[in-house]
Write a protein that holds these residues in place. Sequence first.
Motif, PDB file in Angstrom:
ATOM      1  N   ALA A  78       4.097 -17.728  63.136  1.00 38.97           N
ATOM      2  CA  ALA A  78       3.121 -16.968  63.931  1.00 38.97           C
ATOM      3  C   ALA A  78       3.456 -15.483  63.845  1.00 38.97           C
ATOM      4  CB  ALA A  78       3.127 -17.424  65.391  1.00 38.97           C
ATOM      5  N   LEU A 143       4.118 -19.117  70.919  1.00 36.02           N
ATOM      6  CA  LEU A 143       2.958 -19.054  70.026  1.00 36.02           C
ATOM      7  C   LEU A 143       1.768 -18.439  70.757  1.00 36.02           C
ATOM      8  CD1 LEU A 143       1.886 -20.071  67.187  1.00 36.02           C
ATOM      9  CD2 LEU A 143       1.069 -22.064  68.447  1.00 36.02           C
ATOM     10  N   HIS A 147      -0.165 -14.676  70.218  1.00 37.07           N
ATOM     11  CA  HIS A 147      -1.609 -14.571  69.973  1.00 37.07           C
ATOM     12  C   HIS A 147      -2.333 -13.803  71.064  1.00 37.07           C
ATOM     13  CE1 HIS A 147      -1.359 -18.286  67.169  1.00 37.07           C
ATOM     14  NE2 HIS A 147      -1.070 -17.163  66.545  1.00 37.07           N
TER      15      HIS A 147
END
Length: 197
Positions: A78, A143, A147
């Motif tokens: 990521a 994660l 984001h």
Amino acid sequence: MYEYNKLSLQERRELVNQRLERGFPPHSPPHPIQIETFYLLTAACYRHQSILTTSSRRQQLLNLIFEQFINRGFEITAWAILMNHYHLLVYVHDFQELGSIFQKIHGSTSYQWNLEDKQRGRKVWYRFSDRAIRSERHYQATLNYIHYNPVKHNCVDSPYDWNESSLHWYLEVYGREWLRDGWVNYPVRDYGKGWDD
């Protein structure tokens, strides 16, 4: 780092002594866990200057990150590249290699961007920091944190609106429902709060 600059000389000495007593370096970010595992790796522009102001510059940095990490056998799962910092979720097989990887990435980008911006000698990057991932829950929350970072820093209203993020890869591979379930099951609220207490 920036709060340190506001401290008196005596307060700075006390803080440095506390760090030394805990076994940390006097000023650098500590790296207390150096094992083979996933890490949240973060690097910021010096004093959080917004130097990555164009999409092309952020994409150039991302390409260089992938080139350097993948060529040395690291797995990046990521990422989010913002205007003054970036986050990576990386499986690190050899912690000792990280310093030279970041030195290569930051050295070449600093040189080029200072030429482009006619700011020779400007300090572009500060040291990297790391956080070992402790569990599957920690991994999934990290994660989501990565984001959501462009929203947290007021770059966009929705994480789907930021291009220099792995969210688009996850959307394509796993779909919106998988992402939505992840947001619900592993919320970002208070991410990292109290970890160092």
